[in-house]
Write an enzyme that holds these catalytic residues in place. Structure first.
Site, short mmCIF file in Angstrom:
data_model
loop_
_atom_site.label_atom_id
_atom_site.label_comp_id
_atom_site.label_asym_id
_atom_site.label_seq_id
_atom_site.Cartn_x
_atom_site.Cartn_y
_atom_site.Cartn_z
CG HIS A 234 -1.97 1.15 1.26
ND1 HIS A 234 -1.78 2.24 1.92
CD2 HIS A 234 -3.29 0.95 1.09
CE1 HIS A 234 -2.90 2.97 1.60
NE2 HIS A 234 -3.84 2.04 1.19
CG ASP B 169 0.17 -2.36 6.29
OD1 ASP B 169 -0.69 -2.53 7.05
OD2 ASP B 169 0.21 -1.80 5.40
CD GLN C 54 -6.77 -4.38 3.66
OE1 GLN C 54 -7.68 -5.38 3.40
NE2 GLN C 54 -7.07 -3.20 3.39
CE LYS D 70 -8.74 -0.19 5.63
NZ LYS D 70 -7.36 -0.29 5.20
CB CYS E 193 -3.65 3.45 -1.56
SG CYS E 193 -4.77 4.96 -1.57
#
Length: 511
Positions: free
Chosen positions: A229, A306, A309, A332, A470
């Site tokens: 991202h 990260d 997600q 999220k 993104c």
């Protein structure tokens, strides 16, 4: 192929209700709601009244919300499996499983059980029931979170840490309780390893500006896979320009997996940091983060993961990953917007310099000398998003009341069903086919611009995302500038997949 050829639903048949929102959000004593939400993670039915009726739930299932009484939970622990219909092809590979729980374990899970807690899923859009397939952008919020936020502002609103009165103490306990909940959720050793931030983007920028400025220099490498991202690319470009380090892209294989041979070749003693997502927001790829981290550590490099997600889809253990940094966003994860968290190993965190200055991050201030609070408060200047933390705590408690492995299994089987169903749409091409992935379905449709696809689906009440997501380098890997994306969550159903596929068939036939 006509719409009659589209694979039919394998879920329970819907039982229409006159008012799907009846008994949803209720007017109750806020103190009762807040106490229940923060102590148990869910709001009791006694406190809130009957739950919202889900028009997609079968009467034969009669699922109870996970916060029902113990007796009711025991009675409903066995969720019947869905029966096939005559029109269905082989369902051994595509049928979304319906896991059940056992006494002493987290509550049994089915999507119908989850959907009962989401008032917004019972609204209509353009005259159609809402089909929310934009979960990669943000998830919807269960009523427990909504009611907890209202209860906090209705009965417990106060600033934290600096007050001696009762409500300040209560708000501080809720805020720090949220920190402890995040630590448990991530498998972190201590709540002191958790820093609250606005979200994943701010967490990465914090690491780049605090840790990066102190540890990066001319000739140093920051390895960043092409699937990342933008929020895990641009902050490193900014700090690299300032420190004269280099951002080195790690290429992808044709199926969307990270090229691990190339990754191993790019690692060197110059590598100071590897920044990698645990799940891709555009391809769904789940890289072997644990193995990548172990390899990076051989060269003395730090690893930032990260998890934006990942956290809603499968359990995370930062100690098992051995990640130096782990970041995620609450929105999220069924929590409010504007709240997220950074985990860092304690030996790394205690050496990080303040990123912002102000209240909360100091011990004493003078014009000749200022001393700072210990971490994590050192990195939390100013008044934090207190209600956001309270909402995040409620969301974590709600999510973990279910069997997380059962959720992951259900989503995997639902994704397989969706892949099979989408394959029936002429001209549709899915991006990425990594064997280990989350339920992100990014696609192109021959003859149709992604934004036009999204607009068409919206007329049928189906919400997807269109654009570059993104993740322009990842799309460029496939020679694209934009694509359409349907992203699934635990409350999505095979019936909703059928609606998506049927609408796409109509779009193709409209030409």
């Amino acid at each position: 192929m006509t719409t009659a050829d589209v694979p039919r639903s394998r879920g329970p048949q819907a039982t229409p209700t006159a008012d799907p929102l009846a008994g949803g959000l209720t007017s109750v004593d806020p103190a009762t709601v807040l106490a229940a939400a923060l102590s148990m993670g869910t709001v009791t039915e006694a406190a809130t009244g009957p739950v919202a009726t889900d028009p997609t739930a079968s009467a034969s299932h009669a699922p109870q919300a996970p916060h029902a009484s113990e007796a009711t939970q025991a009675a409903q622990a066995g969720t019947p499996s869905v029966q096939p219909t005559a029109q269905q092809p082989d369902q051994s590979a595509a049928h979304p499983v319906q896991p059940t729980g056992l006494p002493g374990q987290p509550a049994a899970f089915s999507p119908e059980m989850a959907r009962r807690d989401f008032p917004i899923l019972h609204r209509t859009v353009n005259g159609h029931p809402l089909v929310w397939l934009d979960n990669g952008a943000t998830t919807q919020k269960p009523r427990q979170v909504i009611e907890t936020l209202a209860a906090f502002y209705g009965s417990a609103n106060s600033n934290i840490h600096r007050g001696a009165h009762t409500m300040a103490r209560e708000a501080t306990e809720a805020y720090e309780g949220g920190r402890a909940a995040v630590a448990r959720f991530l498998g972190a050793p201590s709540p002191d390893d958790i820093v609250f931030v606005r979200g994943t983007t701010e967490a990465i920028n914090l690491v780049a500006q605090s840790w990066g400025r102190a540890n990066l220099g001319p000739g140093d490498d920051i390895l960043v896979p092409v699937l990342e991202h933008h929020s895990n690319i641009v902050p490193w470009q900014l700090v690299a320009k300032e420190t004269r380090a280099r951002v080195v892209p790690v290429p992808l294989q044709p199926d969307g997996q990270i090229d691990l041979d190339a990754y191993a070749d790019l690692l060197s003693m110059r590598t100071q940091l590897v920044a990698v997502s645990q799940a891709s927001n555009v391809l769904g790829t789940v890289p072997p983060v644990r193995e990548m981290t172990a390899l990076a550590h051989r060269y003395g490099a730090k690893v930032l993961v990260d998890g934006a997600q990942a956290v809603a889809h499968f359990p995370v253990d930062v100690q098992d990953l051995d990640a130096d940094f782990y970041v995620f966003s609450g929105h999220k994860l069924f929590a409010p917007t504007g709240i997220g968290a950074l985990y860092a190993k304690p030996e790394v965190l205690r050496d990080m310099a303040p990123w912002q200055g102000g209240g909360n991050m100091i011990e004493s201030v003078g014009f000749t000398r200022t001393t700072y609070a210990p971490v994590p408060h050192l990195l939390e200047a100013g008044t934090g998003h207190i209600s956001g933390v309270v909402g995040l705590l409620s969301a974590l408690n709600w999510l973990t009341s279910f069997d997380r492995e059962a959720i992951a299994a259900y989503e995997t089987s639902l994704m397989a069903y969706a892949q099979q169903a989408l394959a029936t749409v002429p001209g549709l091409e899915l991006l990425g086919s990594a064997p280990d992935r989350i339920a992100v379905l990014t696609f192109t449709l021959a003859g149709h611009d992604p934004s036009a696809i999204a607009d068409w689906l919206d007329r049928d009440g189906i919400a997807i995302r269109a654009g570059h997501h993104c993740a322009q380098p990842a799309l460029a890997h496939y020679g694209l500038e934009s694509a359409a994306r349907a992203s699934l969550a635990l409350y999505n159903t095979s019936e909703e997949v059928d609606k998506l596929v049927a609408s796409l068939h109509r779009l193709q036939q409209s030409d």
